[in-house]
Design a protein around this motif. Structure first.
Motif, PDB file in Angstrom:
ATOM      1  N   SER A 313       0.827  -1.214   0.000  1.00  0.00           N
ATOM      2  CA  SER A 313       0.000   0.000   0.000  1.00  0.00           C
ATOM      3  C   SER A 313       0.856   1.256   0.000  1.00  0.00           C
ATOM      4  CB  SER A 313      -0.935  -0.003   1.216  1.00  0.00           C
ATOM      5  OG  SER A 313      -0.187  -0.091   2.423  1.00  0.00           O
ATOM      6  N   THR A 314       2.030   1.213   0.649  1.00  0.00           N
ATOM      7  CA  THR A 314       2.885   2.400   0.707  1.00  0.00           C
ATOM      8  C   THR A 314       3.452   2.766  -0.662  1.00  0.00           C
ATOM      9  OG1 THR A 314       4.729   0.962   1.336  1.00  0.00           O
ATOM     10  CG2 THR A 314       3.540   2.069   3.117  1.00  0.00           C
ATOM     11  N   VAL A 315       3.482   1.799  -1.573  1.00  0.00           N
ATOM     12  CA  VAL A 315       4.013   2.069  -2.909  1.00  0.00           C
ATOM     13  C   VAL A 315       3.132   3.071  -3.652  1.00  0.00           C
ATOM     14  CG1 VAL A 315       4.492   1.024  -5.164  1.00  0.00           C
ATOM     15  CG2 VAL A 315       5.199  -0.146  -3.077  1.00  0.00           C
ATOM     16  N   LEU A 316       1.834   3.079  -3.347  1.00  0.00           N
ATOM     17  CA  LEU A 316       0.931   4.001  -4.037  1.00  0.00           C
ATOM     18  C   LEU A 316       1.339   5.453  -3.800  1.00  0.00           C
ATOM     19  CD1 LEU A 316      -2.552   2.325  -3.473  1.00  0.00           C
ATOM     20  CD2 LEU A 316      -1.216   2.428  -5.585  1.00  0.00           C
ATOM     21  N   HIS A 317       1.796   5.762  -2.587  1.00  0.00           N
ATOM     22  CA  HIS A 317       2.276   7.122  -2.312  1.00  0.00           C
ATOM     23  C   HIS A 317       3.513   7.423  -3.151  1.00  0.00           C
ATOM     24  CE1 HIS A 317       4.864  10.045  -0.181  1.00  0.00           C
ATOM     25  NE2 HIS A 317       3.720  10.686   0.009  1.00  0.00           N
ATOM     26  N   PRO A 333       5.964  12.571 -21.534  1.00  0.00           N
ATOM     27  CA  PRO A 333       4.602  12.335 -22.030  1.00  0.00           C
ATOM     28  C   PRO A 333       4.034  11.039 -21.456  1.00  0.00           C
ATOM     29  CG  PRO A 333       6.077  12.939 -23.833  1.00  0.00           C
ATOM     30  CD  PRO A 333       6.944  12.680 -22.633  1.00  0.00           C
ATOM     31  N   PRO A 334       2.793  11.040 -20.991  1.00  0.00           N
ATOM     32  CA  PRO A 334       2.206   9.832 -20.385  1.00  0.00           C
ATOM     33  C   PRO A 334       2.257   8.614 -21.300  1.00  0.00           C
ATOM     34  CG  PRO A 334       0.793  11.738 -20.009  1.00  0.00           C
ATOM     35  CD  PRO A 334       1.854  12.180 -20.961  1.00  0.00           C
ATOM     36  N   GLU A 335       2.165   8.833 -22.608  1.00  0.00           N
ATOM     37  CA  GLU A 335       2.162   7.688 -23.521  1.00  0.00           C
ATOM     38  C   GLU A 335       3.519   6.998 -23.601  1.00  0.00           C
ATOM     39  OE1 GLU A 335       2.579  11.482 -26.080  1.00  0.00           O
ATOM     40  OE2 GLU A 335       1.413  10.806 -24.337  1.00  0.00           O
ATOM     41  N   ARG A 336       4.563   7.614 -23.059  1.00  0.00           N
ATOM     42  CA  ARG A 336       5.885   6.981 -23.051  1.00  0.00           C
ATOM     43  C   ARG A 336       6.105   6.113 -21.820  1.00  0.00           C
ATOM     44  NH1 ARG A 336      10.038  11.702 -23.516  1.00  0.00           N
ATOM     45  NH2 ARG A 336      11.261  10.157 -22.372  1.00  0.00           N
ATOM     46  N   VAL A 337       5.143   6.084 -20.894  1.00  0.00           N
ATOM     47  CA  VAL A 337       5.325   5.383 -19.622  1.00  0.00           C
ATOM     48  C   VAL A 337       4.387   4.184 -19.538  1.00  0.00           C
ATOM     49  CG1 VAL A 337       5.389   5.619 -17.117  1.00  0.00           C
ATOM     50  CG2 VAL A 337       5.904   7.602 -18.565  1.00  0.00           C
ATOM     51  N   SER A 338       4.941   3.035 -19.159  1.00  0.00           N
ATOM     52  CA  SER A 338       4.158   1.826 -18.892  1.00  0.00           C
ATOM     53  C   SER A 338       4.384   1.424 -17.439  1.00  0.00           C
ATOM     54  CB  SER A 338       4.583   0.683 -19.820  1.00  0.00           C
ATOM     55  OG  SER A 338       4.446   1.042 -21.172  1.00  0.00           O
ATOM     56  N   TYR A 339       3.434   0.673 -16.876  1.00  0.00           N
ATOM     57  CA  TYR A 339       3.507   0.302 -15.464  1.00  0.00           C
ATOM     58  C   TYR A 339       3.350  -1.207 -15.311  1.00  0.00           C
ATOM     59  CZ  TYR A 339       2.878   5.293 -14.663  1.00  0.00           C
ATOM     60  OH  TYR A 339       3.034   6.656 -14.666  1.00  0.00           O
ATOM     61  N   ALA A 340       4.206  -1.787 -14.470  1.00  0.00           N
ATOM     62  CA  ALA A 340       4.169  -3.231 -14.232  1.00  0.00           C
ATOM     63  C   ALA A 340       4.110  -3.497 -12.733  1.00  0.00           C
ATOM     64  CB  ALA A 340       5.396  -3.910 -14.832  1.00  0.00           C
ATOM     65  N   LEU A 341       3.151  -4.313 -12.320  1.00  0.00           N
ATOM     66  CA  LEU A 341       3.039  -4.746 -10.928  1.00  0.00           C
ATOM     67  C   LEU A 341       3.739  -6.096 -10.817  1.00  0.00           C
ATOM     68  CD1 LEU A 341       1.896  -4.258  -8.101  1.00  0.00           C
ATOM     69  CD2 LEU A 341      -0.208  -5.412  -8.835  1.00  0.00           C
ATOM     70  N   ALA A 348       0.383 -11.597  -1.402  1.00  0.00           N
ATOM     71  CA  ALA A 348      -0.545 -10.996  -2.360  1.00  0.00           C
ATOM     72  C   ALA A 348      -0.524  -9.473  -2.306  1.00  0.00           C
ATOM     73  CB  ALA A 348      -1.954 -11.518  -2.108  1.00  0.00           C
ATOM     74  N   GLY A 349      -0.780  -8.875  -1.133  1.00  0.00           N
ATOM     75  CA  GLY A 349      -0.812  -7.421  -1.039  1.00  0.00           C
ATOM     76  C   GLY A 349      -1.982  -6.832  -1.805  1.00  0.00           C
ATOM     77  N   LEU A 350      -1.800  -5.614  -2.314  1.00  0.00           N
ATOM     78  CA  LEU A 350      -2.848  -4.963  -3.091  1.00  0.00           C
ATOM     79  C   LEU A 350      -3.034  -5.664  -4.432  1.00  0.00           C
ATOM     80  CD1 LEU A 350      -2.063  -1.171  -2.510  1.00  0.00           C
ATOM     81  CD2 LEU A 350      -3.652  -2.639  -1.265  1.00  0.00           C
ATOM     82  N   THR A 351      -4.228  -5.535  -4.983  1.00  0.00           N
ATOM     83  CA  THR A 351      -4.537  -6.196  -6.247  1.00  0.00           C
ATOM     84  C   THR A 351      -4.224  -5.280  -7.430  1.00  0.00           C
ATOM     85  OG1 THR A 351      -6.810  -5.379  -6.301  1.00  0.00           O
ATOM     86  CG2 THR A 351      -6.399  -7.453  -5.118  1.00  0.00           C
ATOM     87  N   LEU A 352      -4.184  -5.878  -8.597  1.00  0.00           N
ATOM     88  CA  LEU A 352      -3.954  -5.115  -9.819  1.00  0.00           C
ATOM     89  C   LEU A 352      -5.031  -4.054 -10.010  1.00  0.00           C
ATOM     90  CD1 LEU A 352      -2.320  -4.831 -12.496  1.00  0.00           C
ATOM     91  CD2 LEU A 352      -3.945  -6.440 -13.500  1.00  0.00           C
ATOM     92  N   SER A 353      -6.284  -4.416  -9.731  1.00  0.00           N
ATOM     93  CA  SER A 353      -7.376  -3.455  -9.924  1.00  0.00           C
ATOM     94  C   SER A 353      -7.230  -2.256  -8.996  1.00  0.00           C
ATOM     95  CB  SER A 353      -8.730  -4.134  -9.691  1.00  0.00           C
ATOM     96  OG  SER A 353      -8.823  -4.640  -8.374  1.00  0.00           O
TER      97      SER A 353
END
Length: 418
Positions: A313-317, A333-341, A348-353
């Motif tokens: 959860s602390t990663v969200l900050h 530009p936002p279109e140059r950035v991708s995110y991987a969990l 488990a921790g937080l979910t992808l959703s």
């Protein structure tokens, strides 16, 4: 293509994915449903046109799946590619809004499906919707600017055209996210697809572990070369400093000691990447976590930034701060950035959703790879070479295929040889 490596490829159906496209997401729920009911679906086989130059623009199109190439004809009939568009994007909007024939053409580069909203339905439902009209005006202006840049690229200096390398930076705001493991296996996957044309630049200047993970020894390091010398190195000069892996991947370590690492500057990174881009088709950067000048230079020069997070959860900050810096400070530009969990640990921790909802951004998820990544590093093996079915290996393979496609499109739009 190998099986999809992420534990949740889609949490929602295709219909909901289309509803999140800006064209529809801006609409109130009841209006969105009315628009969806008026839309007709059209399938386009790879290589077939959605429309041709001169056709009447009698519908607004939203891409549901697949990718399209938008082009114009130059004198003599040669095709000039202006942009590539994918799912969730509108196409043909300029001619539609101007009520004029198309001056461009659009062709499917893979099997595609589009949703069409006829002009009479658009006028009836959306003709006075201010937010939507503003969005379309913004898209038209941005794409015109992109088209102008594409035309300018045709006369770009030879030195600029020679910078053919596509740079992918892998970054996390905190340690333990699996950045080095993912960057290394992604780079090896690219080397397997592009033999002798991929290099990993390890910019973790204080504690880089890439060479240790493969049980390789440094020949030379970035810190030992002056920026002016770096910028002028040809392929032969670079090979003096690069270490070659069995996959054909070259590795360029930043330093062998923390003291050496502290001497690396923004100029080292920029000069080094200039030389690498001139001599290699793919460059993967393993970035440090701190926002120092080395990290900022790598992020600034990357064609694609892959941000890796773990499910705490602390990663969200941390991610909120990263996104703020990317947008407000670095202007990435936002279109140059991708995110991987990523799941380097079994919990488990937080979910992808939850990550997708908190950031309003699509994420991919990499399943837990078990003990295999650590075991491979202890043996000095590449994970993707010895355990190709491991979730991390499969993720690296799919990402390599996607980056290969992106690099090809970027090269085309920049007027460089593909």
């Amino acid at each position: 293509m190998p099986p999809w490596p992420f534990s949740r490829r889609r949490e929602e159906g295709a219909g909901n994915a289309v509803d999140r496209a800006p064209l529809l997401a801006l609409l109130e729920a009841d209006l969105r449903q009315r628009v969806r009911r008026r839309m007709s679906r059209r399938k386009i086989a790879a290589g077939k046109p959605l429309y041709r130059p001169g056709d009447v623009a009698d519908a607004l199109y939203l891409i549901e799946s697949g990718r399209l190439r938008v082009f114009m004809h130059q004198r003599g009939g040669a095709e000039l590619v202006l942009q590539f568009l994918g799912a969730g994007e509108v196409v043909g909007e300029a001619a539609f809004m101007a009520e004029a024939p198309y001056v461009t053409g659009a062709v499917a580069i893979e099997d595609a499906t589009v949703l069409a909203l006829a002009r009479r339905d658009f006028d009836d439902l959306l003709g006075t919707h201010e937010a939507l009209l503003h969005y379309l005006a913004t898209v038209i202006a941005a794409r015109q600017e992109r088209a102008n840049a594409r035309l300018a690229a045709e006369s770009a200096p030879e030195e600029t055209l020679a910078l053919r390398g596509y740079v992918t930076a892998v970054y996390s705001p905190r340690g333990g996210a699996g950045v080095t493991t993912l960057a290394l296996n992604l780079a090896i996957a690219l080397a397997e697809r592009h033999p002798d044309d991929a290099v990993l630049l390890d910019l973790d200047v204080l504690f880089g572990h890439t060479l240790l993970n493969l049980r390789l020894e440094a020949r030379g390091v970035l810190a030992q070369v002056g920026p002016n010398t770096l910028r002028g190195l040809d392929r032969g000069g670079l090979e003096h400093y690069l270490i070659k892996h069995a996959s054909s991947l070259r590795i360029f370590p930043a330093a062998t000691t923390p003291e050496e690492g502290q001497s690396i500057t923004d100029a080292h990174v920029r000069s080094g990447l200039t030389a690498l881009r001139r001599n290699f088709g793919h460059i993967v950067i393993d970035l440090p976590h701190a926002f120092n000048e080395v990290t900022l230079a790598g992020l600034d020069l990357a064609d694609r930034v892959l941000v890796v997070a773990t499910p705490e959860s602390t990663v969200l900050h941390d991610l909120a701060e990263v996104r703020r810096i990317f947008g407000d400070v670095l202007r990435v530009p936002p279109e140059r950035v991708s995110y991987a969990l990523n799941h380097p640990q079994a919990y488990a921790g937080l979910t992808l959703s939850e990550f997708t909802s908190a950031t309003a951004t699509p994420w991919i998820e990499i399943g837990h790879g078990g003990d295999a990544p650590t075991a491979a590093a202890l043996r000095g093996d590449s994970l993707i070479g010895t355990r190709p079915s491991n979730p991390v290996s499969r993720a690296a393979a799919v990402l390599a295929d996607e980056i290969t496609r992106q690099a090809r499109e970027v090269a085309t739009l920049a007027g460089r040889t593909v």
